[in-house]
Design an enzyme around this catalytic site. Structure first.
Site, PDB file in Angstrom:
ATOM      1  N   HIS A 169       0.741  -1.227   0.068  1.00  0.00           N
ATOM      2  CA  HIS A 169      -0.137  -0.105   0.111  1.00  0.00           C
ATOM      3  C   HIS A 169       0.786   1.150  -0.012  1.00  0.00           C
ATOM      4  CE1 HIS A 169      -3.447  -2.680   1.053  1.00  0.00           C
ATOM      5  NE2 HIS A 169      -4.194  -1.727   0.727  1.00  0.00           N
TER       6      HIS A 169
ATOM      7  N   LYS B 133      -9.402 -10.049   7.175  1.00  0.00           N
ATOM      8  CA  LYS B 133     -10.042 -10.854   8.283  1.00  0.00           C
ATOM      9  C   LYS B 133     -10.047  -9.778   9.406  1.00  0.00           C
ATOM     10  CE  LYS B 133      -6.066 -12.668  10.634  1.00  0.00           C
ATOM     11  NZ  LYS B 133      -5.337 -13.570  10.985  1.00  0.00           N
TER      12      LYS B 133
END
Length: 180
Positions: free
Chosen positions: A35, A93
């Site tokens: 990212h 998750k």
């Protein structure tokens, strides 16, 4: 069961938190370092309708051996720019923060995959390519073709959030049991 295929479009706006879906098509793995690199150098894939999977897969001999999700909350502050660029879904998750829930509003969803099921995920994946390989196996952006990966809509485009609801219910039960 709702079946989705990438690239995703407005069909994700109809999904609701708790819906069971399967996903097929191309996804891109990305963790923290990926990212950050994308923020600095640009997104190396077409983000329109794309799906980013918070995952550091184990890859060997051109095959994905394991591809379990990583904790998505680590990407809370790093997700806005890819959603702004057109990414329609994030997979991971543990849910994401309220800022991401708001960034998804009206444009995308967060899809949850069960931790500990890395072999199941890998069994539904074919490796297509890699970007930022110099970051190492876990942090590179892997381009992967999915075949009906089972997922749950954790955060929808309307602000519905399974994870915040679980926390709210847990607080209520705690107060009922211990504050009486």
């Amino acid at each position: 069961m709702i079946h989705l295929t990438t690239p995703l479009g407005d069909e994700v706006l109809e999904l609701r938190a708790g819906d069971a879906v399967t996903l097929s098509g191309t996804v891109y793995t990305a963790r923290d370092e990926a990212h950050q690199r994308m923020m600095q150098e640009g997104i190396p894939f077409d983000p329109q309708g794309a799906v980013v999977y918070h995952c550091g897969p184990v890859v060997q001999d051109g095959r994905v051996l394991a591809a379990g999700p990583t904790t998505s909350a680590r990407m809370n502050r790093l997700s806005g720019f890819i959603l702004d660029a057109g990414v329609r879904a994030l997979i991971g998750k543990g849910g994401m923060g309220p800022e991401v829930r708001e960034e998804l509003r009206g444009r995308g969803v967060y899809l949850a995959f069960t931790g500990g099921c890395a072999a199941l995920a890998a069994a539904r994946m074919t490796l297509k390519g890699v970007y930022f390989e110099d970051l190492g196996m876990a942090e590179a952006v892997w381009e992967i073709e999915l075949d009906h990966l089972p997922l749950i809509v954790g955060i929808d485009a309307h602000g519905g959030d399974l994870f915040s609801e679980v926390v709210r219910q847990a607080k209520i039960q705690f107060e009922q049991r211990f504050n009486t």
